[in-house]
Enzyme design. Sequence first.
Site, PDB file in Angstrom:
ATOM      1  CG  ASP A   1       8.447   9.043  -6.335  1.00 46.34           C
ATOM      2  OD1 ASP A   1       9.072   9.123  -4.966  1.00 46.34           O
ATOM      3  OD2 ASP A   1       7.773   8.586  -6.062  1.00 46.34           O
TER       4      ASP A   1
ATOM      5  N   GLY B   1       1.315   5.436  -1.228  1.00 38.01           N
ATOM      6  CA  GLY B   1       0.743   7.366  -1.501  1.00 38.01           C
ATOM      7  C   GLY B   1      -0.693   7.032  -2.028  1.00 38.01           C
ATOM      8  CG  PHE B   2      -0.177   8.390  -5.884  1.00 37.75           C
ATOM      9  CD1 PHE B   2      -0.693   9.413  -5.728  1.00 37.75           C
ATOM     10  CD2 PHE B   2       0.995   7.608  -6.083  1.00 37.75           C
ATOM     11  CE1 PHE B   2       0.004  10.733  -6.361  1.00 37.75           C
ATOM     12  CE2 PHE B   2       2.223   9.053  -6.233  1.00 37.75           C
ATOM     13  CZ  PHE B   2       0.986  10.343  -6.054  1.00 37.75           C
ATOM     14  N   GLY B   3      -2.761   4.436  -3.718  1.00 36.98           N
ATOM     15  CA  GLY B   3      -3.258   3.284  -3.335  1.00 36.98           C
ATOM     16  C   GLY B   3      -2.627   2.045  -3.696  1.00 36.98           C
TER      17      GLY B   3
ATOM     18  CD  GLU C   1      -2.932   0.940   2.192  1.00 38.15           C
ATOM     19  OE1 GLU C   1      -3.740   1.577   2.566  1.00 38.15           O
ATOM     20  OE2 GLU C   1      -3.072   0.357   3.592  1.00 38.15           O
TER      21      GLU C   1
ATOM     22  CB  VAL D   1       0.049  -3.220  -5.328  1.00 36.78           C
ATOM     23  CG1 VAL D   1       0.350  -4.172  -6.008  1.00 36.78           C
ATOM     24  CG2 VAL D   1       0.628  -1.721  -5.806  1.00 36.78           C
TER      25      VAL D   1
END
Length: 425
Positions: free
Chosen positions: A215, A98-100, A96, A102
């Site tokens: 990133d 910051g954007f969702g 998990e 997996v």
Amino acid sequence: MGDCLCLSKDEMKKPTMEERTTLRKKIFWRKKKALRKGHNLVSLVNKMSFKSDDGRQKLAAEMLRIGSEKIAARVFTFREMAAATKNFDSENLLGEGGFGRVYKGQLKGSNEIVAVKQLDRNGFQGNREFLVEVFMLSLLHHPNLVKLLGYCADGEQRILVYECMPLGSLEDHLLDLAPDTKPLDWLTRMKIAAGAAKGLQYLHEIANPPVIYRDFKASNILLDDDYNPKLSDFGLAKLGPTGDKTHVSTRVMGTYGYCAPEYALTGQLTTMSDVYSFGVVFLELITGRRAIDTTKPTREQNLVHWAEPLFKDKRKFVAVADPRLEGKYPIKGLYQALAVAAMCLQEEASIRPLISDVVIALEYLANPRTNGPEEPTTPEAEPIASSVIVEDTRHLEEKESELDDHIHQESYSFSSREDELNDVE
């Protein structure tokens, strides 16, 4: 048969003034329609500044519908994704961010094991990350970039489907190591660093225009079953400067502890920003420490700040090495690796090496014939990575000449959509 107007062949071929005007109008509108279709992605992205979340969701779906003709990735339905992940069962959760989240999934029919990334539906940033990632990974292909298999944009759902990377992330094996898990050995660490650097080299020097990853961190480096690394999560990637431009100006984004100082201060982004971030991750590989670790004493919480004074004293180099290596590394290799890290972490961006030069040094360090753990551990070797970095650039040129033609074709395709990708930002 009644009156008829008889025309010669020449008269029949020659259009009247009115017909010419009508024909011109048709050609004009056809061209305009084709041009508009080609730029719909750009205009729709620009409209994503609307405040309505619902409007943004609809626009994102429309963008992907229009762009699907150019995007090779497969389009999945939400029903297919739910079936693949057993309705996003928590037992299939791989991680998990910051954007969702997996999830591990299995595609019906092919039984292929995949990684399914379900983005957080709450935010604008999630939409942008989704769009950039689909565009980037549909156009960029390299052995050290994760492969995007497809995506889902049903309703409010934003889902990305990748090849499965069975060993997870570098973070799992280096920074979040389970007590009963064997730590990475020295050569595996150098192999991972070299492969990740090659991924950046492709983005910086082969892709046209260049791509700034923005990133680079341990959690975004995924590993296959033989510890070959692949860069993932391209949602923050940005097209680099072209022509006479030296940088691109953008919002400061990324992860604290990995951002280059000049980018954090000014928002001016270059490929050297990625080189700095690479230096941080490489230092993590050498030391086994996190870039930022608040569990440590105040002076040791920032990895770069902690290591800087140690770079200046060769007698302290051994103290920098990850204790979990238990001394099983070549001293000369350690010296050279620390020198590479120090060069990447230079405060002034212009002094940092090109990532292609870093690749040359790391291929040397990852070679078991020259840097295996059986090498004597007490030679009086100076930290001479600077000479390793600049030695024999012909080796790099030979590597580049071996790249398949399809990489350059894909780079051309990527270049043709520069404006679309830039406007997503």
